[in-house]
Design a protein around this motif. Sequence first.
Motif, PDB file in Angstrom:
ATOM      1  N   GLY A  54       0.786  -1.233   0.000  1.00  0.00           N
ATOM      2  CA  GLY A  54       0.000   0.000   0.000  1.00  0.00           C
ATOM      3  C   GLY A  54       0.816   1.280   0.000  1.00  0.00           C
ATOM      4  N   ALA A  55       2.154   1.182  -0.205  1.00  0.00           N
ATOM      5  CA  ALA A  55       2.969   2.408  -0.221  1.00  0.00           C
ATOM      6  C   ALA A  55       2.622   3.245  -1.447  1.00  0.00           C
ATOM      7  N   HIS A  56       2.528   4.566  -1.271  1.00  0.00           N
ATOM      8  CA  HIS A  56       2.305   5.457  -2.412  1.00  0.00           C
ATOM      9  C   HIS A  56       3.618   5.704  -3.148  1.00  0.00           C
ATOM     10  N   ALA A  57       4.731   5.711  -2.413  1.00  0.00           N
ATOM     11  CA  ALA A  57       6.031   5.973  -3.045  1.00  0.00           C
ATOM     12  C   ALA A  57       7.108   5.202  -2.303  1.00  0.00           C
ATOM     13  N   VAL A  58       8.116   4.772  -3.057  1.00  0.00           N
ATOM     14  CA  VAL A  58       9.245   4.048  -2.446  1.00  0.00           C
ATOM     15  C   VAL A  58      10.527   4.793  -2.810  1.00  0.00           C
ATOM     16  N   ASN A 159      -5.051  -5.708   6.540  1.00  0.00           N
ATOM     17  CA  ASN A 159      -4.892  -6.142   5.153  1.00  0.00           C
ATOM     18  C   ASN A 159      -4.370  -4.989   4.299  1.00  0.00           C
ATOM     19  N   PRO A 160      -3.649  -5.307   3.213  1.00  0.00           N
ATOM     20  CA  PRO A 160      -3.115  -4.231   2.388  1.00  0.00           C
ATOM     21  C   PRO A 160      -4.201  -3.378   1.764  1.00  0.00           C
ATOM     22  N   VAL A 161      -3.909  -2.088   1.655  1.00  0.00           N
ATOM     23  CA  VAL A 161      -4.812  -1.170   0.963  1.00  0.00           C
ATOM     24  C   VAL A 161      -4.079  -0.775  -0.318  1.00  0.00           C
ATOM     25  N   PRO A 162      -4.514  -1.249  -1.483  1.00  0.00           N
ATOM     26  CA  PRO A 162      -3.757  -0.935  -2.692  1.00  0.00           C
ATOM     27  C   PRO A 162      -3.649   0.565  -2.893  1.00  0.00           C
ATOM     28  N   ALA A 163      -2.444   1.003  -3.238  1.00  0.00           N
ATOM     29  CA  ALA A 163      -2.212   2.438  -3.397  1.00  0.00           C
ATOM     30  C   ALA A 163      -2.322   2.862  -4.841  1.00  0.00           C
ATOM     31  N   GLY A 164      -2.502   1.916  -5.747  1.00  0.00           N
ATOM     32  CA  GLY A 164      -2.472   2.262  -7.164  1.00  0.00           C
ATOM     33  C   GLY A 164      -1.027   2.313  -7.620  1.00  0.00           C
ATOM     34  N   ALA A 165      -0.729   3.220  -8.536  1.00  0.00           N
ATOM     35  CA  ALA A 165       0.640   3.303  -9.065  1.00  0.00           C
ATOM     36  C   ALA A 165       1.590   3.740  -7.954  1.00  0.00           C
ATOM     37  N   VAL A 166       2.727   3.070  -7.883  1.00  0.00           N
ATOM     38  CA  VAL A 166       3.705   3.400  -6.839  1.00  0.00           C
ATOM     39  C   VAL A 166       4.771   4.296  -7.462  1.00  0.00           C
ATOM     40  N   GLU A 167       4.975   5.432  -6.831  1.00  0.00           N
ATOM     41  CA  GLU A 167       5.988   6.353  -7.342  1.00  0.00           C
ATOM     42  C   GLU A 167       7.366   5.861  -6.881  1.00  0.00           C
ATOM     43  N   ALA A 168       8.308   5.797  -7.799  1.00  0.00           N
ATOM     44  CA  ALA A 168       9.667   5.360  -7.427  1.00  0.00           C
ATOM     45  C   ALA A 168      10.574   6.579  -7.378  1.00  0.00           C
ATOM     46  N   ARG A 169      11.247   6.766  -6.260  1.00  0.00           N
ATOM     47  CA  ARG A 169      12.196   7.877  -6.139  1.00  0.00           C
ATOM     48  C   ARG A 169      13.541   7.283  -5.764  1.00  0.00           C
ATOM     49  N   SER A 170      14.610   7.879  -6.255  1.00  0.00           N
ATOM     50  CA  SER A 170      15.912   7.351  -5.848  1.00  0.00           C
ATOM     51  C   SER A 170      16.821   8.501  -5.456  1.00  0.00           C
ATOM     52  N   LEU A 171      17.707   8.214  -4.534  1.00  0.00           N
ATOM     53  CA  LEU A 171      18.689   9.214  -4.148  1.00  0.00           C
ATOM     54  C   LEU A 171      19.986   8.513  -3.778  1.00  0.00           C
ATOM     55  N   ALA A 172      21.055   9.252  -3.870  1.00  0.00           N
ATOM     56  CA  ALA A 172      22.369   8.669  -3.584  1.00  0.00           C
ATOM     57  C   ALA A 172      22.600   8.687  -2.079  1.00  0.00           C
ATOM     58  N   ALA A 173      23.287   7.665  -1.598  1.00  0.00           N
ATOM     59  CA  ALA A 173      23.594   7.609  -0.163  1.00  0.00           C
ATOM     60  C   ALA A 173      24.563   8.737   0.178  1.00  0.00           C
ATOM     61  N   PRO A 174      24.366   9.393   1.319  1.00  0.00           N
ATOM     62  CA  PRO A 174      25.318  10.437   1.710  1.00  0.00           C
ATOM     63  C   PRO A 174      26.669   9.819   2.066  1.00  0.00           C
ATOM     64  N   GLU A 175      27.719  10.596   1.932  1.00  0.00           N
ATOM     65  CA  GLU A 175      29.057  10.131   2.348  1.00  0.00           C
ATOM     66  C   GLU A 175      29.089  10.168   3.871  1.00  0.00           C
ATOM     67  N   VAL A 176      29.193   9.004   4.494  1.00  0.00           N
ATOM     68  CA  VAL A 176      29.204   8.959   5.963  1.00  0.00           C
ATOM     69  C   VAL A 176      30.393   8.132   6.417  1.00  0.00           C
ATOM     70  N   ALA A 177      31.187   8.674   7.308  1.00  0.00           N
ATOM     71  CA  ALA A 177      32.289   7.888   7.880  1.00  0.00           C
ATOM     72  C   ALA A 177      31.716   7.025   8.996  1.00  0.00           C
ATOM     73  N   PRO A 178      31.861   5.699   8.902  1.00  0.00           N
ATOM     74  CA  PRO A 178      31.322   4.836   9.965  1.00  0.00           C
ATOM     75  C   PRO A 178      31.991   5.132  11.309  1.00  0.00           C
ATOM     76  N   LEU A 179      31.242   4.933  12.379  1.00  0.00           N
ATOM     77  CA  LEU A 179      31.813   5.119  13.716  1.00  0.00           C
ATOM     78  C   LEU A 179      32.282   3.788  14.294  1.00  0.00           C
ATOM     79  N   THR A 180      31.798   2.685  13.723  1.00  0.00           N
ATOM     80  CA  THR A 180      32.274   1.359  14.152  1.00  0.00           C
ATOM     81  C   THR A 180      32.561   0.533  12.906  1.00  0.00           C
TER      82      THR A 180
END
Length: 317
Positions: A54-58, A159-180
């Motif tokens: 049921g997500a409208h956008a991923v 129960n799932p509620v169909p959302a109709g067409a699912v919008e797909a969005r993409s973005l790049a992962a930020p540059e993050v220095a791990p702490l562990t």
Amino acid sequence: MSDEVILCYSEETELAADLVRIARQAAPTAGARVHAALLPGAPPGGAEQLGRAGAHAVHTVAGAAHPDPHVVAEQLRAVVASLNPTLIFLASTKRGREVAGRLAGSLDLPAATGVTGVRIETDGVRVDREALSGNAVATERIVRRPAIVAILPGTSAPNPVPAGAVEARSLAAPEVAPLTERTEVRPKPGGQLEIEKAERIVTIGRGLKKKEDLGLIEALARSLGAEVGCTRPLAAEAGWLTDDHWIGLTGHRVHPKLYVAVGVSGAVQHLVGMRSAQLVVAINTDANAPIFAQADYRIVGDLYAVVPALTKALGAG
Ligand SMILES: Cc1cc2nc3c(=O)[nH]c(=O)nc-3n(C[C@H](O)[C@H](O)[C@H](O)COP(=O)(O)OP(=O)(O)OC[C@H]3O[C@@H](n4cnc5c(N)ncnc54)[C@H](O)[C@@H]3O)c2cc1C
């Protein structure tokens, strides 16, 4: 509220799909939007699964996966920054709670973890949370938004509620220095049981007199296609089973379709871990054992007689 925007994320797509269903039910108005995030490392097919829930956008974040919760929280923060959600739903897993704490700290957001119910109301968001070692349910009002709500796995998802067409969005992962850095992964002795995912569980308690008798329980479990669970004393004190079998407040929380409790008294710390089971069968010599209050089928009797008879009746004795 018509402009509700709920962002759902869990490291497990199945749990994220449950969050989407819960979000669709919590915000049913036409203007409400339910978004889901897929972070680096998510298995393929996640966007379709979230859309079916049921997500409208991923929002798919491209980049490298890293086990450091700081990195995961920063990746999710990038989605939050691009979306400005009014609510962020996470699964209250170990990872989900770590991410909730980090996001709440870095964005100065209110956060509630261990949530078993959520309602969006005009004067705030109300959440139900376990209190008093799971013996009570407290309702709390989150007074400002955006807010983070981490929902316990196994909380019933509609129960799932169909959302109709699912919008797909993409973005790049930020540059993050791990702490562990993860330097090594060692398998735990006793195997890789993931009892939280079991659909059927036969749990044994201190009603079992000796370790050699575990075979009786394993035979019943086999005949039901079930995993073997146990109470804390059998894992932590007797060491008859490894910790991955241990169910309860300090063990694993399970939500199987069938839960057979054998020689288990039903202490509150145990009940916390199995309360979401759909059908409970209890076998105990003590007719007043608290486990019977949770059971759909109650068998008052000696497990040494009842368990072999049940196994035989199931055709495996
Ligand atoms: C902080 C804290 C955290 C805890 N966390 C957990 C947890 O995560 N999980 C957990 O399980 N416990 C936990 N405990 C322990 C919990 O309080 C109980 O002590 C424990 O669950 C009891 O386990 P049991 O039911 O196996 O044993 P018991 O309470 O001793 O019960 C044994 C049962 O077997 C029945 N019985 C005896 N013989 C037979 C027979 N022949 N046939 C059938 N029935 C028989 C008895 O009537 C009895 O009801 C925690 C405790 C604390 C203080």
